[in-house]
Design a protein around this motif. Structure first.
Motif, PDB file in Angstrom:
ATOM      1  N   ASP A 153      25.490  38.141  22.863  1.00  0.00           N
ATOM      2  CA  ASP A 153      26.787  38.176  23.531  1.00  0.00           C
ATOM      3  C   ASP A 153      27.211  36.788  23.999  1.00  0.00           C
ATOM      4  N   PRO A 208      35.233  40.094  21.107  1.00  0.00           N
ATOM      5  CA  PRO A 208      36.499  40.166  21.848  1.00  0.00           C
ATOM      6  C   PRO A 208      36.282  40.163  23.348  1.00  0.00           C
ATOM      7  N   LYS A 211      35.966  43.768  26.133  1.00  0.00           N
ATOM      8  CA  LYS A 211      35.330  44.924  25.519  1.00  0.00           C
ATOM      9  C   LYS A 211      33.906  45.068  26.038  1.00  0.00           C
ATOM     10  N   SER A 213      30.082  46.981  26.530  1.00  0.00           N
ATOM     11  CA  SER A 213      29.075  47.465  25.591  1.00  0.00           C
ATOM     12  C   SER A 213      28.247  48.556  26.252  1.00  0.00           C
ATOM     13  N   ASP A 256      37.261  46.348  30.535  1.00  0.00           N
ATOM     14  CA  ASP A 256      37.374  47.464  29.586  1.00  0.00           C
ATOM     15  C   ASP A 256      37.339  48.779  30.366  1.00  0.00           C
ATOM     16  N   ASP A 258      38.836  51.558  29.823  1.00  0.00           N
ATOM     17  CA  ASP A 258      38.764  52.765  28.992  1.00  0.00           C
ATOM     18  C   ASP A 258      37.320  53.203  28.770  1.00  0.00           C
ATOM     19  N   THR A 259      36.435  52.251  28.438  1.00  0.00           N
ATOM     20  CA  THR A 259      35.025  52.586  28.221  1.00  0.00           C
ATOM     21  C   THR A 259      34.375  53.069  29.502  1.00  0.00           C
TER      22      THR A 259
END
Length: 337
Positions: A153, A208, A211, A213, A256, A258-259
């Motif tokens: 990362d 990106p 985002k 993980s 992020d 949404d995740t």
């Protein structure tokens, strides 16, 4: 894929970008001839010369102020603040100039600047070499804030940060510099030892920004973490046997959501872990967002596990920040609530 420590991955990211783009310049205290106090820039000056990688005076405001001017002019500076604790003299330049340049100029100027900083404790650095100031930057509109947890990362996110047209704060957990942190220990074994490296793609690749993980799937509780605390959370889940879903945020801003929301909606429970001081830490923002977006899915109060609300304690640093035992207790209490 080649195997790299986080130091090597960060160095490789700068090497790749300096080779691809002659506007990329690297500078800071001791980053040129010496290669940086943590050796992240070692060899770059020898390869690209003293106009592309060079030492700066001991003046953080001067480093960042100069970089803002370079960025407005069309260069892509990637500067190093030797420790995150040293950034405060440059905070005005970051907030008042770098973060606002695009808006103040109505888009006429941008500020493609990366400010790299080693962050966090675990090396017995004391109060002036161990702070985690990420919340100070996430509050500032116009800044992106990145905290990688592993070499893969780190390289992909740093390349994305250098390519970004706006300023990015890139915080590097120094406990992870020399390889994967053994999160199962509440005390260091050998903090500077060379651990096993990780697979990292060669050449150019970017991840990106914005985002997260999912590093461990689970159904009992969602754990939100970043940096070193991702490894601590994984150790806590393994030691307790709790079926925790662990999310590595990777970038705090942009987040992020949404995740995060999808995971909490699935598990109904949330534990937030960070090394920085609890009060007004980034975990408070995460807790507010989870409550706002997942209120009707929550089956227990949101828990936070963080550093103490005290100045950084040199002698007690391994009690100060969360270890597997503290995180494990929070997981058990949240699941049982």
């Amino acid at each position: 894929m080649p195997r790299m420590s986080m130091v090597e991955a960060i160095r490789d990211a700068m090497d790749v970008m300096m080779a691809r783009d002659e506007t990329v310049v690297v500078f800071g205290e001791d980053v040129g001839y010496f290669g940086g106090v943590f050796r992240c820039t070692y060899g770059l000056q020898q390869k690209y010369g003293t106009t592309r990688c060079f030492d700066a005076p001991v003046s953080e405001s001067g480093i960042v102020g100069t970089a803002v001017g370079m960025a407005a002019y069309g260069l892509r500076p990637c500067v190093e603040i030797q420790f995150a604790d040293y950034v405060y003299p440059a905070y005005d330049q970051i907030v008042s100039e770098a973060a606002r340049l695009r808006y103040r100029s109505n888009g006429e100027f941008t500020c493609p600047l990366v400010v790299r900083m080693p962050t966090g404790g675990g090396i017995f650095g004391g109060q002036t070499h161990s702070q985690s100031p990420e919340a100070l930057f996430t509050h500032v509109s116009g800044l992106k804030t990145v905290v990688p947890s592993n070499p893969y990362d780190a390289k992909g996110l740093l390349i994305a940060a250098i390519e970004d047209p706006d300023p990015v704060i890139f915080l590097e957990p120094k406990r992870l510099y020399n390889g994967p942190f053994d999160g199962h220990h509440d005390r260091p074994i050998t903090p500077w030892s060379q651990h096993e490296a990780s697979d990292v793609p060669a050449g150019h690749f970017a991840l990106p920004l914005g985002k997260a993980s999912v590093v461990r799937a689970g159904t009992a509780v969602t754990v939100l973490a970043y940096g070193t605390m991702v490894h601590v959370a994984q150790a806590a889940a393994a030691e307790t046997g709790i079926d925790a879903e662990i999310i590595d945020l990777r970038t705090l801003i942009p987040l992020d959501l949404d995740t995060l929301a999808a995971s909490v909606a699935k598990t109904g429970r949330c534990v937030i872990v960070h090394e920085a001081t609890l009060t007004s830490g980034f975990g408070a923002e995460l807790a507010a967002l989870v409550q706002e977006t997942c209120f009707f899915h929550l089956e227990a109060p949101i828990a936070r596990v963080a550093g103490w609300d005290t100045p950084y304690p040199h002698a007690q640093e391994w009690d100060y920040f969360p270890g597997p035992a503290r995180v494990g207790r929070a997981l058990a209490e949240t699941v049982e609530a």
